[in-house]
Design an enzyme around this catalytic site. Sequence first.
Site, PDB file in Angstrom:
ATOM      1  N   GLY A  43      98.160  11.153 -62.028  1.00 13.05           N
ATOM      2  CA  GLY A  43      97.819  12.567 -62.165  1.00 13.05           C
ATOM      3  C   GLY A  43      97.933  12.790 -63.363  1.00 13.05           C
ATOM      4  O   GLY A  43      98.748  12.537 -63.961  1.00 13.05           O
ATOM      5  N   LEU A  44      96.828  13.897 -64.127  1.00 15.38           N
ATOM      6  CA  LEU A  44      97.095  14.396 -65.806  1.00 15.38           C
ATOM      7  C   LEU A  44      97.570  15.510 -65.362  1.00 15.38           C
ATOM      8  O   LEU A  44      98.916  16.034 -64.356  1.00 15.38           O
ATOM      9  CB  LEU A  44      96.376  15.097 -65.762  1.00 15.38           C
ATOM     10  CG  LEU A  44      95.127  14.752 -66.887  1.00 15.38           C
ATOM     11  CD1 LEU A  44      93.591  15.353 -66.239  1.00 15.38           C
ATOM     12  CD2 LEU A  44      95.129  13.844 -67.462  1.00 15.38           C
ATOM     13  N   SER A  45      99.267  15.605 -65.796  1.00 15.49           N
ATOM     14  CA  SER A  45      99.944  16.930 -66.334  1.00 15.49           C
ATOM     15  C   SER A  45      99.007  18.106 -65.333  1.00 15.49           C
ATOM     16  O   SER A  45      98.335  18.264 -65.773  1.00 15.49           O
ATOM     17  CB  SER A  45     100.755  17.190 -67.386  1.00 15.49           C
ATOM     18  OG  SER A  45     101.396  18.451 -67.600  1.00 15.49           O
ATOM     19  N   GLY A  46     100.412  18.621 -64.511  1.00 18.95           N
ATOM     20  CA  GLY A  46      99.200  19.810 -64.180  1.00 18.95           C
ATOM     21  C   GLY A  46      98.249  19.883 -62.936  1.00 18.95           C
ATOM     22  O   GLY A  46      98.039  20.451 -61.899  1.00 18.95           O
ATOM     23  N   SER A  47      98.389  17.981 -62.210  1.00 20.51           N
ATOM     24  CA  SER A  47      97.651  17.984 -61.229  1.00 20.51           C
ATOM     25  C   SER A  47      97.954  18.518 -59.946  1.00 20.51           C
ATOM     26  O   SER A  47      97.507  18.416 -59.152  1.00 20.51           O
ATOM     27  CB  SER A  47      96.893  16.762 -61.626  1.00 20.51           C
ATOM     28  OG  SER A  47      97.949  15.585 -61.287  1.00 20.51           O
ATOM     29  N   GLY A  48      99.824  18.164 -59.651  1.00 19.30           N
ATOM     30  CA  GLY A  48     100.301  18.904 -58.893  1.00 19.30           C
ATOM     31  C   GLY A  48     101.049  17.393 -58.252  1.00 19.30           C
ATOM     32  O   GLY A  48     101.222  17.657 -56.676  1.00 19.30           O
ATOM     33  N   LYS A  49     101.261  16.390 -59.197  1.00 14.74           N
ATOM     34  CA  LYS A  49     101.826  15.013 -59.001  1.00 14.74           C
ATOM     35  C   LYS A  49     102.964  15.491 -57.864  1.00 14.74           C
ATOM     36  O   LYS A  49     103.643  15.232 -56.398  1.00 14.74           O
ATOM     37  CB  LYS A  49     101.991  14.467 -59.963  1.00 14.74           C
ATOM     38  CG  LYS A  49     100.788  13.319 -60.129  1.00 14.74           C
ATOM     39  CD  LYS A  49     101.280  12.578 -61.836  1.00 14.74           C
ATOM     40  CE  LYS A  49     102.429  13.717 -62.233  1.00 14.74           C
ATOM     41  NZ  LYS A  49     101.242  14.363 -62.983  1.00 14.74           N
ATOM     42  N   SER A  50     104.176  16.774 -58.398  1.00 13.36           N
ATOM     43  CA  SER A  50     104.888  16.430 -58.667  1.00 13.36           C
ATOM     44  C   SER A  50     105.713  17.693 -56.790  1.00 13.36           C
ATOM     45  O   SER A  50     106.565  16.994 -56.503  1.00 13.36           O
ATOM     46  CB  SER A  50     106.271  17.431 -59.846  1.00 13.36           C
ATOM     47  OG  SER A  50     106.979  16.759 -60.736  1.00 13.36           O
ATOM     48  N   SER A 117     102.260   7.911 -65.529  1.00 14.14           N
ATOM     49  CA  SER A 117     101.712   6.874 -65.555  1.00 14.14           C
ATOM     50  C   SER A 117     100.494   6.290 -66.402  1.00 14.14           C
ATOM     51  O   SER A 117      99.448   6.293 -65.453  1.00 14.14           O
ATOM     52  CB  SER A 117     102.007   6.574 -64.463  1.00 14.14           C
ATOM     53  OG  SER A 117     101.651   6.658 -63.333  1.00 14.14           O
TER      54      SER A 117
END
Length: 213
Positions: A43-50, A117
């Site tokens: 997902g985009l940066s800031g989407s909440g992946k981490s 990615s």
Amino acid sequence: MSPYKTVETEEKSSDIVWHQASVSHIERVESNGHRPAVLWFTGLSGSGKSTLANAVDKMLHDIGCKTYLLDGDNVRHGLNGDLGFSDQDRIENIRRIGEVSKLFVDAGQLVSTAFISPFQADRELVRNQLKAGEFVEIFIDTPISICELRDPKGLYKKARAGEIKNFTGIDSAYELPVSAEIHIKTAEQSVEACAKQVIDYLKSYGYLKAVSS
């Protein structure tokens, strides 16, 4: 010119031979007591992946699963510290992560990866290197407007000001997943609810059950 490099057979030395380990993959899986897989958060940066990958990793660890978390920023401090953010470097970044993820799967573990990615071909390359069911794509579908409001690292602000080039979602493309196993909208649910969605999927598809030989 395509950013993808074709690796020719002659690049590999004939002196390199695959070493067969004494402990088999299935023995490692049976010892761990659950099925292995790559949980691929994209997902985009800031989407909440981490944030979400961390929450899922903690939940799995707490119920006794053998896990590991590969985070985009953390990996760029070491293994991929020599890479930038051009299309070519992004592709190599994901290729390396795919290879490392395969090792964790071979060890019978559930490995979570939190990487933007952005390219569909890269994600499919990793999927195709694993057996059916060993790659679980998790699309963190968060509108860019929400990602910019969060902007935890101030990257969108810098990208809008032209201080960062090749920033995904601004001047570099993000190709949406077309067949993700799990589709999560973090703007509509709590972190706990989103993490539970992943755990429920793993339970429903038998990942958390022991594999019999």
